[in-house]
Design an enzyme around this catalytic site. Sequence first.
Site, short mmCIF file in Angstrom:
data_model
loop_
_atom_site.label_atom_id
_atom_site.label_comp_id
_atom_site.label_asym_id
_atom_site.label_seq_id
_atom_site.Cartn_x
_atom_site.Cartn_y
_atom_site.Cartn_z
N TRP A 49 -27.62 3.63 65.64
CA TRP A 49 -28.47 2.46 65.35
C TRP A 49 -28.41 1.53 66.55
O TRP A 49 -27.33 1.27 67.08
CB TRP A 49 -28.01 1.72 64.09
CG TRP A 49 -28.80 0.45 63.95
CD1 TRP A 49 -30.11 0.35 63.57
CD2 TRP A 49 -28.38 -0.89 64.27
NE1 TRP A 49 -30.52 -0.97 63.64
CE2 TRP A 49 -29.48 -1.74 64.05
CE3 TRP A 49 -27.17 -1.44 64.73
CZ2 TRP A 49 -29.41 -3.13 64.27
CZ3 TRP A 49 -27.11 -2.82 64.93
CH2 TRP A 49 -28.22 -3.65 64.70
N GLU A 106 -31.01 5.78 62.73
CA GLU A 106 -31.26 4.77 61.69
C GLU A 106 -32.34 3.79 62.14
O GLU A 106 -32.15 3.04 63.09
CB GLU A 106 -29.96 4.01 61.39
CG GLU A 106 -30.11 2.92 60.34
CD GLU A 106 -28.82 2.14 60.08
OE1 GLU A 106 -27.86 2.26 60.88
OE2 GLU A 106 -28.78 1.41 59.08
N LYS A 165 -35.26 0.66 61.60
CA LYS A 165 -35.21 -0.69 61.04
C LYS A 165 -36.56 -1.35 61.21
O LYS A 165 -37.30 -1.03 62.14
CB LYS A 165 -34.12 -1.47 61.78
CG LYS A 165 -33.81 -2.81 61.17
CD LYS A 165 -32.47 -3.32 61.64
CE LYS A 165 -32.23 -4.69 61.05
NZ LYS A 165 -30.88 -5.18 61.27
N ASP A 220 -31.50 3.25 55.62
CA ASP A 220 -30.75 2.09 55.14
C ASP A 220 -31.72 1.33 54.25
O ASP A 220 -32.81 0.93 54.71
CB ASP A 220 -30.28 1.26 56.34
CG ASP A 220 -29.51 0.01 55.94
OD1 ASP A 220 -29.98 -0.71 55.04
OD2 ASP A 220 -28.46 -0.27 56.55
N HIS A 267 -33.67 -1.80 55.34
CA HIS A 267 -34.41 -1.74 56.60
C HIS A 267 -35.91 -1.50 56.46
O HIS A 267 -36.55 -1.00 57.38
CB HIS A 267 -33.82 -0.65 57.50
CG HIS A 267 -32.49 -1.04 58.07
ND1 HIS A 267 -31.91 -0.38 59.11
CD2 HIS A 267 -31.64 -2.05 57.75
CE1 HIS A 267 -30.76 -0.93 59.41
NE2 HIS A 267 -30.57 -1.95 58.59
N HIS A 286 -27.59 4.65 54.22
CA HIS A 286 -26.76 3.46 54.23
C HIS A 286 -27.17 2.70 52.99
O HIS A 286 -28.25 2.13 52.93
CB HIS A 286 -27.04 2.58 55.46
CG HIS A 286 -26.11 2.86 56.58
ND1 HIS A 286 -26.15 2.15 57.76
CD2 HIS A 286 -25.10 3.76 56.71
CE1 HIS A 286 -25.21 2.61 58.57
NE2 HIS A 286 -24.57 3.59 57.96
N ASP A 312 -32.77 -8.01 55.29
CA ASP A 312 -31.65 -7.07 55.43
C ASP A 312 -30.34 -7.86 55.33
O ASP A 312 -29.56 -7.90 56.28
CB ASP A 312 -31.79 -6.37 56.79
CG ASP A 312 -30.69 -5.35 57.02
OD1 ASP A 312 -30.19 -4.78 56.04
OD2 ASP A 312 -30.34 -5.12 58.19
N ASP A 363 -27.69 -7.43 53.54
CA ASP A 363 -26.46 -6.66 53.34
C ASP A 363 -25.55 -7.25 52.27
O ASP A 363 -24.34 -7.36 52.46
CB ASP A 363 -25.72 -6.47 54.68
CG ASP A 363 -26.44 -5.45 55.56
OD1 ASP A 363 -26.50 -4.28 55.16
OD2 ASP A 363 -26.95 -5.82 56.63
N ASP A 406 -23.15 0.36 53.43
CA ASP A 406 -23.29 -0.55 54.58
C ASP A 406 -23.65 -1.95 54.09
O ASP A 406 -24.81 -2.25 53.87
CB ASP A 406 -24.39 -0.03 55.53
CG ASP A 406 -24.60 -0.96 56.72
OD1 ASP A 406 -23.72 -1.79 56.98
OD2 ASP A 406 -25.65 -0.83 57.39
#
Length: 412
Positions: free
Chosen positions: A181, A222, A224, A255, A258, A282, A290, A292, A322
């Site tokens: 990433w 990965e 995004k 992810d 993303h 992820h 994003d 998280d 993640d």
Amino acid sequence: MTAYDMAKRVFAKEGIDTEKALNTLANIPVSVHCWQGDDVIGLDGAGSLSGGIQTTGNYPGRARNFEELKADIREAFSLMPGKLRLNLHASYAILNGEKVDRNAYRPEHFTPWVEFAKELDLDGIDFNPTMFSHPMVKGGLTLSSPDDEVRKFWVDHCISCLKIAEYFAAETGSHCMVNIWIPDGFKDVPADRLTPRLRLKDSLDKILSCGYNRDKVTVAVESKVFGIGVESYTVGSNEFYQNYAAKNDICCLLDNGHYHPLEYVSDKIPALLAFYDKLALHVTRGVRWDSDHVVILDDELKEIAKEIVRNNAIGKVMIGLDYFDASINRLSAWVTGQRSMQKALLQALLTPHDKLRKLQDDGDFTLLMIEQERIKDLPFFAVWEEYLKRQGKQEEYYPEIRKYEKEELSKR
Ligand code: RNT
Ligand code: ZN
């Protein structure tokens, strides 16, 4: 009769064998990220967090060094049921004062992690080149930089990561997933969207041609949509990486923070399974962006788990977590997220997919809706409790974390 015995009967009526579900669940590895414990800061001291990602909150007790991080992982993992892997970033190298930069990290810088993985009897280790929080990220760019020296530095970093991954695979006897990433992108309208992508393509070609062992090491890319300060353009976009991965026989990592908020990774999993043998995840929880947030048992997580289970993709979809929340106890964040993932998988394993699929094929969407709603009330919890019991874990984990907080975290 115990609650589990009763639940077993209820599920048997649906055509579901709970014993089989419990055994399957115990063997699905979840790769737990090391970076929840220290707010993604790392141990190589290269710089503060950059790359358009952000941890928010300042709950006391952040792990400040290797020993503390290990202690926290040991404690958190002891509260997690199921098969565990450890997902490391290159920035967690143990350098012991040696003057060596990320383009030259060697397996021995990770020997203490291998020893730790053995101590915890983990299923394996996964790995990530760290192309953020470092002075060689110039103008927010790494593998797509117009500066040859910058690109070379990060290509070398990725190649050294592949060598380290081979070492992990050899030591743990399990494959190692290396996830690439990069934060590369622009805050504002770019003048050229193509050339940075061509440079990224060239850098990836150089990395993949280093001659790593493809049987032991799986490379993933990965994508995004945007990051903080890089809102207008992301070099490693979804379309870019999906095409790159398909042409180069590597793997995509999705992810779920993303994409645009109304795009669902649960829908992308089957789309990719039509073309790829393997894909990686992820699992996170993006709240409006994003962000998280800690993974919880929400609808999208349940859908993601269903797509893995009902498409016979256990083992094909590599599940990694993640997220990074610094506003609550970090161990609790770790455990809650991992348990939510396991719960979602269990619910998926306890769902009569064949029956539902048939209703769809027969065009009986009325009954399909009724059934999908009815299934939501099946006694999943009784099976979950039984799972925890067999795994030697308690449903309640906060008291243990509170104790650890008092005895350990509060002293930092
Ligand atoms: C960033 C990506 C990436 C990182 C970790 C630390 O948006 O999700 O996977 O979160 O590598
Ligand atoms: Zn990610």
